[in-house]
Design a protein around this motif. Sequence first.
Motif, PDB file in Angstrom:
ATOM      1  N   ASN A  42     -30.541  57.759  15.675  1.00  0.00           N
ATOM      2  CA  ASN A  42     -31.717  56.931  15.429  1.00  0.00           C
ATOM      3  C   ASN A  42     -31.578  55.619  16.191  1.00  0.00           C
ATOM      4  O   ASN A  42     -30.467  55.117  16.382  1.00  0.00           O
ATOM      5  N   THR A  43     -32.690  55.077  16.610  1.00  0.00           N
ATOM      6  CA  THR A  43     -32.686  53.705  17.110  1.00  0.00           C
ATOM      7  C   THR A  43     -32.657  52.763  15.914  1.00  0.00           C
ATOM      8  O   THR A  43     -33.066  53.114  14.807  1.00  0.00           O
ATOM      9  N   VAL A  44     -32.170  51.553  16.154  1.00  0.00           N
ATOM     10  CA  VAL A  44     -32.058  50.558  15.078  1.00  0.00           C
ATOM     11  C   VAL A  44     -32.706  49.266  15.565  1.00  0.00           C
ATOM     12  O   VAL A  44     -32.025  48.350  16.048  1.00  0.00           O
ATOM     13  N   PRO A  45     -34.025  49.159  15.469  1.00  0.00           N
ATOM     14  CA  PRO A  45     -34.712  47.989  16.025  1.00  0.00           C
ATOM     15  C   PRO A  45     -34.476  46.709  15.254  1.00  0.00           C
ATOM     16  O   PRO A  45     -34.553  45.607  15.811  1.00  0.00           O
ATOM     17  N   GLY A  46     -34.192  46.822  13.961  1.00  0.00           N
ATOM     18  CA  GLY A  46     -34.052  45.641  13.119  1.00  0.00           C
ATOM     19  C   GLY A  46     -35.013  45.728  11.957  1.00  0.00           C
ATOM     20  O   GLY A  46     -35.944  46.538  11.950  1.00  0.00           O
ATOM     21  N   GLU A  47     -34.775  44.877  10.968  1.00  0.00           N
ATOM     22  CA  GLU A  47     -35.654  44.894   9.801  1.00  0.00           C
ATOM     23  C   GLU A  47     -35.695  43.523   9.153  1.00  0.00           C
ATOM     24  O   GLU A  47     -34.760  42.725   9.271  1.00  0.00           O
ATOM     25  N   GLY A  48     -36.806  43.270   8.481  1.00  0.00           N
ATOM     26  CA  GLY A  48     -36.977  42.005   7.778  1.00  0.00           C
ATOM     27  C   GLY A  48     -38.425  41.574   7.815  1.00  0.00           C
ATOM     28  O   GLY A  48     -39.250  42.174   8.505  1.00  0.00           O
ATOM     29  N   PRO A  49     -38.768  40.519   7.078  1.00  0.00           N
ATOM     30  CA  PRO A  49     -40.155  40.073   6.995  1.00  0.00           C
ATOM     31  C   PRO A  49     -40.621  39.391   8.283  1.00  0.00           C
ATOM     32  O   PRO A  49     -39.816  38.837   9.035  1.00  0.00           O
ATOM     33  N   THR A  50     -41.901  39.432   8.508  1.00  0.00           N
ATOM     34  CA  THR A  50     -42.467  38.821   9.716  1.00  0.00           C
ATOM     35  C   THR A  50     -42.455  37.295   9.662  1.00  0.00           C
ATOM     36  O   THR A  50     -42.631  36.648  10.689  1.00  0.00           O
ATOM     37  N   ASP A  51     -42.236  36.741   8.458  1.00  0.00           N
ATOM     38  CA  ASP A  51     -42.190  35.280   8.329  1.00  0.00           C
ATOM     39  C   ASP A  51     -40.772  34.782   8.065  1.00  0.00           C
ATOM     40  O   ASP A  51     -40.577  33.682   7.530  1.00  0.00           O
ATOM     41  N   ALA A  52     -39.772  35.566   8.439  1.00  0.00           N
ATOM     42  CA  ALA A  52     -38.375  35.177   8.205  1.00  0.00           C
ATOM     43  C   ALA A  52     -38.058  33.870   8.924  1.00  0.00           C
ATOM     44  O   ALA A  52     -38.359  33.712  10.109  1.00  0.00           O
ATOM     45  N   ARG A  53     -37.402  32.961   8.224  1.00  0.00           N
ATOM     46  CA  ARG A  53     -37.007  31.687   8.820  1.00  0.00           C
ATOM     47  C   ARG A  53     -35.612  31.761   9.427  1.00  0.00           C
ATOM     48  O   ARG A  53     -35.231  30.921  10.226  1.00  0.00           O
ATOM     49  N   LEU A  54     -34.841  32.774   9.027  1.00  0.00           N
ATOM     50  CA  LEU A  54     -33.510  32.994   9.589  1.00  0.00           C
ATOM     51  C   LEU A  54     -33.462  34.371  10.229  1.00  0.00           C
ATOM     52  O   LEU A  54     -33.865  35.364   9.619  1.00  0.00           O
ATOM     53  N   VAL A  55     -32.972  34.424  11.475  1.00  0.00           N
ATOM     54  CA  VAL A  55     -32.733  35.685  12.164  1.00  0.00           C
ATOM     55  C   VAL A  55     -31.235  35.841  12.368  1.00  0.00           C
ATOM     56  O   VAL A  55     -30.578  34.943  12.907  1.00  0.00           O
ATOM     57  N   VAL A  56     -30.684  36.952  11.904  1.00  0.00           N
ATOM     58  CA  VAL A  56     -29.275  37.280  12.113  1.00  0.00           C
ATOM     59  C   VAL A  56     -29.196  38.277  13.262  1.00  0.00           C
ATOM     60  O   VAL A  56     -29.859  39.322  13.237  1.00  0.00           O
ATOM     61  N   VAL A  57     -28.393  37.956  14.264  1.00  0.00           N
ATOM     62  CA  VAL A  57     -28.222  38.830  15.421  1.00  0.00           C
ATOM     63  C   VAL A  57     -26.772  39.289  15.480  1.00  0.00           C
ATOM     64  O   VAL A  57     -25.851  38.471  15.529  1.00  0.00           O
ATOM     65  N   GLY A  58     -26.578  40.605  15.451  1.00  0.00           N
ATOM     66  CA  GLY A  58     -25.251  41.178  15.596  1.00  0.00           C
ATOM     67  C   GLY A  58     -25.070  41.804  16.963  1.00  0.00           C
ATOM     68  O   GLY A  58     -25.834  41.557  17.891  1.00  0.00           O
ATOM     69  N   GLU A  59     -24.067  42.630  17.068  1.00  0.00           N
ATOM     70  CA  GLU A  59     -23.693  43.224  18.356  1.00  0.00           C
ATOM     71  C   GLU A  59     -24.455  44.509  18.645  1.00  0.00           C
ATOM     72  O   GLU A  59     -25.198  44.599  19.632  1.00  0.00           O
ATOM     73  N   GLY A  60     -24.278  45.494  17.788  1.00  0.00           N
ATOM     74  CA  GLY A  60     -24.928  46.780  17.980  1.00  0.00           C
ATOM     75  C   GLY A  60     -24.734  47.637  16.745  1.00  0.00           C
ATOM     76  O   GLY A  60     -23.879  47.350  15.896  1.00  0.00           O
ATOM     77  N   PRO A  61     -25.502  48.703  16.600  1.00  0.00           N
ATOM     78  CA  PRO A  61     -25.381  49.569  15.433  1.00  0.00           C
ATOM     79  C   PRO A  61     -24.037  50.293  15.388  1.00  0.00           C
ATOM     80  O   PRO A  61     -23.449  50.609  16.416  1.00  0.00           O
ATOM     81  N   GLY A  62     -23.571  50.541  14.171  1.00  0.00           N
ATOM     82  CA  GLY A  62     -22.401  51.370  13.969  1.00  0.00           C
ATOM     83  C   GLY A  62     -22.811  52.764  13.528  1.00  0.00           C
ATOM     84  O   GLY A  62     -23.980  53.148  13.609  1.00  0.00           O
ATOM     85  N   ARG A  63     -21.841  53.531  13.025  1.00  0.00           N
ATOM     86  CA  ARG A  63     -22.116  54.919  12.640  1.00  0.00           C
ATOM     87  C   ARG A  63     -23.177  55.004  11.535  1.00  0.00           C
ATOM     88  O   ARG A  63     -24.133  55.781  11.644  1.00  0.00           O
ATOM     89  N   THR A  64     -23.002  54.218  10.471  1.00  0.00           N
ATOM     90  CA  THR A  64     -23.959  54.282   9.368  1.00  0.00           C
ATOM     91  C   THR A  64     -25.343  53.830   9.806  1.00  0.00           C
ATOM     92  O   THR A  64     -26.356  54.404   9.398  1.00  0.00           O
ATOM     93  N   GLU A  65     -25.382  52.814  10.640  1.00  0.00           N
ATOM     94  CA  GLU A  65     -26.664  52.319  11.142  1.00  0.00           C
ATOM     95  C   GLU A  65     -27.359  53.366  12.011  1.00  0.00           C
ATOM     96  O   GLU A  65     -28.578  53.557  11.932  1.00  0.00           O
ATOM     97  N   ASP A  66     -26.574  54.067  12.824  1.00  0.00           N
ATOM     98  CA  ASP A  66     -27.134  55.125  13.671  1.00  0.00           C
ATOM     99  C   ASP A  66     -27.689  56.264  12.813  1.00  0.00           C
ATOM    100  O   ASP A  66     -28.707  56.874  13.139  1.00  0.00           O
ATOM    101  N   GLU A  67     -27.042  56.537  11.698  1.00  0.00           N
ATOM    102  CA  GLU A  67     -27.489  57.620  10.819  1.00  0.00           C
ATOM    103  C   GLU A  67     -28.754  57.251  10.053  1.00  0.00           C
ATOM    104  O   GLU A  67     -29.602  58.108   9.781  1.00  0.00           O
ATOM    105  N   THR A  68     -28.883  55.969   9.709  1.00  0.00           N
ATOM    106  CA  THR A  68     -29.994  55.542   8.851  1.00  0.00           C
ATOM    107  C   THR A  68     -31.135  54.873   9.593  1.00  0.00           C
ATOM    108  O   THR A  68     -32.247  54.794   9.080  1.00  0.00           O
ATOM    109  N   GLY A  69     -30.852  54.350  10.795  1.00  0.00           N
ATOM    110  CA  GLY A  69     -31.864  53.594  11.521  1.00  0.00           C
ATOM    111  C   GLY A  69     -32.038  52.177  11.014  1.00  0.00           C
ATOM    112  O   GLY A  69     -32.980  51.484  11.404  1.00  0.00           O
TER     113      GLY A  69
END
Length: 264
Positions: free
Chosen positions: A107-134
């Motif tokens: 699965n691709t993992v584009p990111g998730e969260g509200p459109t009015d978020a005041r904080l954006v957390v940026v990591g490196e890349g998806p891991g195994r669980t992220e790839d499985e769940t999107g």
Amino acid sequence: MTNGRALALAYLEQQRLLGGDAVILPTSEPTPGLRPGLVKPAAESVSLTPGESPGKTHTLPPPGLSFDPPSGDLFAADPVQQARTLADIAALVAECTKCKLCEARTNTVPGEGPTDARLVVVGEGPGRTEDETGRPFVGKAGELLTKILGAIELPREQVFICNVVKCRPPENRLPQYDEIAACVPYLYRQIDLLKPAVILAMGGTAAQTMLNTKQSLGALRNQVHRFRGIPVIVTYHPAALLRNPNWKRPTWDDVRIARRILDS
């Protein structure tokens, strides 16, 4: 006891609860052989979450790097720049074949969260669980991230969480330069649409990408950088904290900076 001394004692007690070193302050008669401010090792370590309000009395660190890549032309043919919503970007990411990371993804993992978020957390890349769940940051590192955000009184549901690359690198290796170059326009456009108050770059890859630098994570901490004018705070990736718990304390210091900016 003066007000200044009371404040100092309260601050030092907070540091002790956070797992820092104990600091011995003199009373009216200093202890023989003990200089004021002498540090003794803490008796025991505690978790990152202190259960206390982050507070807003500290000054911010000095300014750091500023990276201002040109914004895309909305009249250009590039579909990324024409994307008007986060859902539009997610749809583009789902069909993306711009680099070789697409070949092995579940699965691709584009990111998730509200459109009015005041904080954006940026990591490196998806891991195994992220790839499985999107979904981003849903493994053990994700559980720790949720606790970190809770420590500064930010429910995860109020934060937009994403990565530099949107597909899992094989065996969780670092994303390569061409992979980052192919994927980073999605990240930039997400930030353009969100217009957050603060960006928290977690890990060296995220920090170097957001600031267009090769400086180490250690050199980038304790400063308020800017990406297109948005404050960027650099800290350790939660996965690194699982490998080295000693980095939890400096991470707590970093996220409190982000909280103070949000509160300002």
